[in-house]
Design a protein around this motif. Sequence first.
Motif, PDB file in Angstrom:
ATOM      1  N   PRO A   1       0.888  -0.995  -0.063  1.00 48.66           N
ATOM      2  CA  PRO A   1      -0.005  -0.240   0.033  1.00 48.66           C
ATOM      3  C   PRO A   1       0.806   1.329   0.011  1.00 48.66           C
ATOM      4  N   ALA A   2       0.207   2.368   0.057  1.00 51.02           N
ATOM      5  CA  ALA A   2       0.700   3.706  -0.328  1.00 51.02           C
ATOM      6  C   ALA A   2       2.052   3.857  -1.204  1.00 51.02           C
ATOM      7  N   ALA A   3       1.455   3.151  -2.307  1.00 47.88           N
ATOM      8  CA  ALA A   3       2.371   3.072  -3.713  1.00 47.88           C
ATOM      9  C   ALA A   3       2.550   4.484  -4.113  1.00 47.88           C
ATOM     10  N   THR A   4       3.732   4.674  -4.756  1.00 44.51           N
ATOM     11  CA  THR A   4       4.196   6.149  -5.543  1.00 44.51           C
ATOM     12  C   THR A   4       4.918   5.747  -6.580  1.00 44.51           C
ATOM     13  N   VAL A   5       5.188   6.779  -7.307  1.00 40.34           N
ATOM     14  CA  VAL A   5       6.237   6.630  -8.526  1.00 40.34           C
ATOM     15  C   VAL A   5       7.318   6.534  -8.086  1.00 40.34           C
ATOM     16  N   GLY A   6       7.997   5.359  -8.630  1.00 40.05           N
ATOM     17  CA  GLY A   6       9.389   5.042  -8.144  1.00 40.05           C
ATOM     18  C   GLY A   6      10.174   5.554  -9.252  1.00 40.05           C
ATOM     19  N   GLU A   7      10.204   5.345 -10.279  1.00 34.05           N
ATOM     20  CA  GLU A   7      10.881   5.913 -11.632  1.00 34.05           C
ATOM     21  C   GLU A   7      10.196   5.993 -12.594  1.00 34.05           C
ATOM     22  N   VAL A   8      10.609   7.038 -13.459  1.00 33.41           N
ATOM     23  CA  VAL A   8      10.193   7.612 -14.755  1.00 33.41           C
ATOM     24  C   VAL A   8      11.249   7.321 -15.908  1.00 33.41           C
ATOM     25  N   LEU A   9      11.061   6.478 -16.821  1.00 38.67           N
ATOM     26  CA  LEU A   9      11.983   5.972 -17.760  1.00 38.67           C
ATOM     27  C   LEU A   9      11.709   6.793 -19.162  1.00 38.67           C
ATOM     28  N   SER A  10      12.152   7.499 -19.736  1.00 37.78           N
ATOM     29  CA  SER A  10      12.079   7.987 -20.956  1.00 37.78           C
ATOM     30  C   SER A  10      12.703   6.955 -21.979  1.00 37.78           C
ATOM     31  N   ILE A  11      12.064   6.567 -22.983  1.00 40.25           N
ATOM     32  CA  ILE A  11      12.367   5.637 -24.151  1.00 40.25           C
ATOM     33  C   ILE A  11      12.528   6.306 -25.445  1.00 40.25           C
ATOM     34  N   ASP A  12      13.916   6.447 -25.675  1.00 35.41           N
ATOM     35  CA  ASP A  12      14.393   7.136 -26.881  1.00 35.41           C
ATOM     36  C   ASP A  12      14.754   6.170 -27.962  1.00 35.41           C
ATOM     37  N   LEU A  13      13.341   5.520 -28.612  1.00 35.82           N
ATOM     38  CA  LEU A  13      13.477   4.919 -29.621  1.00 35.82           C
ATOM     39  C   LEU A  13      12.898   5.453 -30.757  1.00 35.82           C
ATOM     40  N   PRO A  14      13.438   5.566 -32.058  1.00 35.71           N
ATOM     41  CA  PRO A  14      12.746   6.169 -33.248  1.00 35.71           C
ATOM     42  C   PRO A  14      11.689   5.591 -33.393  1.00 35.71           C
ATOM     43  N   ARG A  15      10.507   5.984 -34.061  1.00 33.59           N
ATOM     44  CA  ARG A  15       9.196   5.647 -34.696  1.00 33.59           C
ATOM     45  C   ARG A  15       9.377   5.826 -36.155  1.00 33.59           C
ATOM     46  N   PRO A  16       8.648   5.005 -36.974  1.00 33.93           N
ATOM     47  CA  PRO A  16       8.026   3.720 -36.410  1.00 33.93           C
ATOM     48  C   PRO A  16       8.802   2.473 -35.907  1.00 33.93           C
ATOM     49  N   ARG A  17       8.280   2.160 -35.090  1.00 40.26           N
ATOM     50  CA  ARG A  17       9.144   0.990 -34.439  1.00 40.26           C
ATOM     51  C   ARG A  17       8.781  -0.488 -34.882  1.00 40.26           C
ATOM     52  N   ASP A  18       9.577  -1.392 -35.059  1.00 43.86           N
ATOM     53  CA  ASP A  18       9.780  -2.886 -35.564  1.00 43.86           C
ATOM     54  C   ASP A  18       9.983  -3.706 -34.496  1.00 43.86           C
ATOM     55  N   ARG A  19       9.163  -4.481 -34.152  1.00 43.57           N
ATOM     56  CA  ARG A  19       9.504  -5.496 -32.919  1.00 43.57           C
ATOM     57  C   ARG A  19      10.686  -6.350 -33.312  1.00 43.57           C
ATOM     58  N   ILE A  20      10.666  -6.816 -34.744  1.00 44.69           N
ATOM     59  CA  ILE A  20      11.775  -7.521 -34.912  1.00 44.69           C
ATOM     60  C   ILE A  20      13.233  -6.911 -34.959  1.00 44.69           C
ATOM     61  N   ALA A  21      13.245  -5.773 -35.501  1.00 38.34           N
ATOM     62  CA  ALA A  21      14.651  -4.967 -35.504  1.00 38.34           C
ATOM     63  C   ALA A  21      14.984  -4.677 -34.165  1.00 38.34           C
ATOM     64  N   LEU A  22      13.961  -4.324 -33.190  1.00 41.28           N
ATOM     65  CA  LEU A  22      14.073  -3.955 -31.829  1.00 41.28           C
ATOM     66  C   LEU A  22      14.668  -5.065 -30.848  1.00 41.28           C
ATOM     67  N   ALA A  23      14.732  -6.262 -31.214  1.00 44.68           N
ATOM     68  CA  ALA A  23      14.669  -7.324 -30.473  1.00 44.68           C
ATOM     69  C   ALA A  23      16.362  -7.293 -30.452  1.00 44.68           C
ATOM     70  N   GLU A  24      17.161  -6.830 -31.488  1.00 48.68           N
ATOM     71  CA  GLU A  24      18.741  -6.974 -31.402  1.00 48.68           C
ATOM     72  C   GLU A  24      19.143  -5.524 -30.908  1.00 48.68           C
ATOM     73  N   ASP A  25      18.396  -4.542 -30.822  1.00 46.14           N
ATOM     74  CA  ASP A  25      18.698  -3.078 -30.566  1.00 46.14           C
ATOM     75  C   ASP A  25      19.293  -3.063 -29.284  1.00 46.14           C
ATOM     76  N   VAL A  26      20.363  -2.377 -29.032  1.00 47.68           N
ATOM     77  CA  VAL A  26      21.122  -2.267 -27.687  1.00 47.68           C
ATOM     78  C   VAL A  26      20.141  -1.448 -26.857  1.00 47.68           C
ATOM     79  N   ARG A  27      19.763  -0.385 -27.225  1.00 46.27           N
ATOM     80  CA  ARG A  27      19.120   0.767 -26.407  1.00 46.27           C
ATOM     81  C   ARG A  27      17.793  -0.082 -25.890  1.00 46.27           C
ATOM     82  N   TYR A  28      17.033  -0.795 -26.966  1.00 50.29           N
ATOM     83  CA  TYR A  28      15.971  -1.540 -26.613  1.00 50.29           C
ATOM     84  C   TYR A  28      15.983  -2.323 -25.392  1.00 50.29           C
ATOM     85  N   ASN A  29      17.098  -3.243 -25.424  1.00 49.95           N
ATOM     86  CA  ASN A  29      17.569  -4.102 -24.388  1.00 49.95           C
ATOM     87  C   ASN A  29      17.891  -3.494 -23.034  1.00 49.95           C
ATOM     88  N   LYS A  30      18.559  -2.210 -23.254  1.00 44.98           N
ATOM     89  CA  LYS A  30      18.947  -1.586 -22.109  1.00 44.98           C
ATOM     90  C   LYS A  30      17.406  -1.126 -21.224  1.00 44.98           C
TER      91      LYS A  30
END
Length: 283
Positions: free
Chosen positions: A217-246
């Motif tokens: 209980p008493a949950a709050t925002v722990g962290e906010v992570l910005s996702i800096d990946l270009p759009r449009p996004r391809d799930r197959i290509a992102l599978a090997e993307d270093v930033r995606y996996n990070k």
Amino acid sequence: MSKHYLTIEDVNKTFHTGGNTTEVLKQIDLTIDRGEYVSIIGHSGCGKSTVLNIVAGLIPATSGGVILDGKEVNAPGPDRSLVFQNHSLLPWLTVYENVAIAVDKTFKGSKTAAERREWVLKNLDMVNMSHALNKRPAEISGGMKQRVGIARALAMQPKVLLLDEPFGALDALTRAHLQDEVMRIQAELQNTVIMITHDVDEAVLLSDKIVMMTNGPAATVGEVLSIDLPRPRDRIALAEDVRYNKYRQAVLSFLHEKQRKVETLQQKREEKDAQPLHSAQSA
């Protein structure tokens, strides 16, 4: 006045049931810009749906508030459309009628009957459901039902689209296909989206920003992570993307740490509960 499109300011929520008081949310602060896709992720019981329901105006905050486009949110309204995990379609209405009922309610005074019909058809076409206009929910698949639910929400032209685990009940293949559809629609409309999810890959794939909640209980925002990946996004290509996996690893690490704390706390409680029993047996 906040320069952000949507602001959640110092929101606290306490529920009182049967003489018990539970503090669900504590000091939730979050800002969202116009056109952002934001995911909220966290373990069960962390108040994700409560946050969404407060933004939707379905329940009031105990303190704090929500400001959308310069106006305080204090009740439900067509400027915020909510799509549930359960499609919530009316079973006695056709696909067309399920969307039309929302369009008629929202635009009866501003669009003619012909314009409303055209608008319904346009939104159903956007989610590739034009072929099933006269079918009822029982006659279409789970993925199709969710498409209709999304079309109904979009047809209200909301300022914010609220998605409460919209793909959670779907099989993996249908889920992936509908995720791609939502990305396509969001790119076309540039609408602001807040989505609740338990799926880390889904959050990273779809989001501009991931809000990670601490445990309740008493949950709050722990962290906010910005996702800096270009759009449009391809799930197959992102599978090997270093930033995606990070990004994926960062969210998984956060969730794992919170789960470890829960397990440690539970173990301590069990040990404490066992102490009196052990003392009695020794005596």
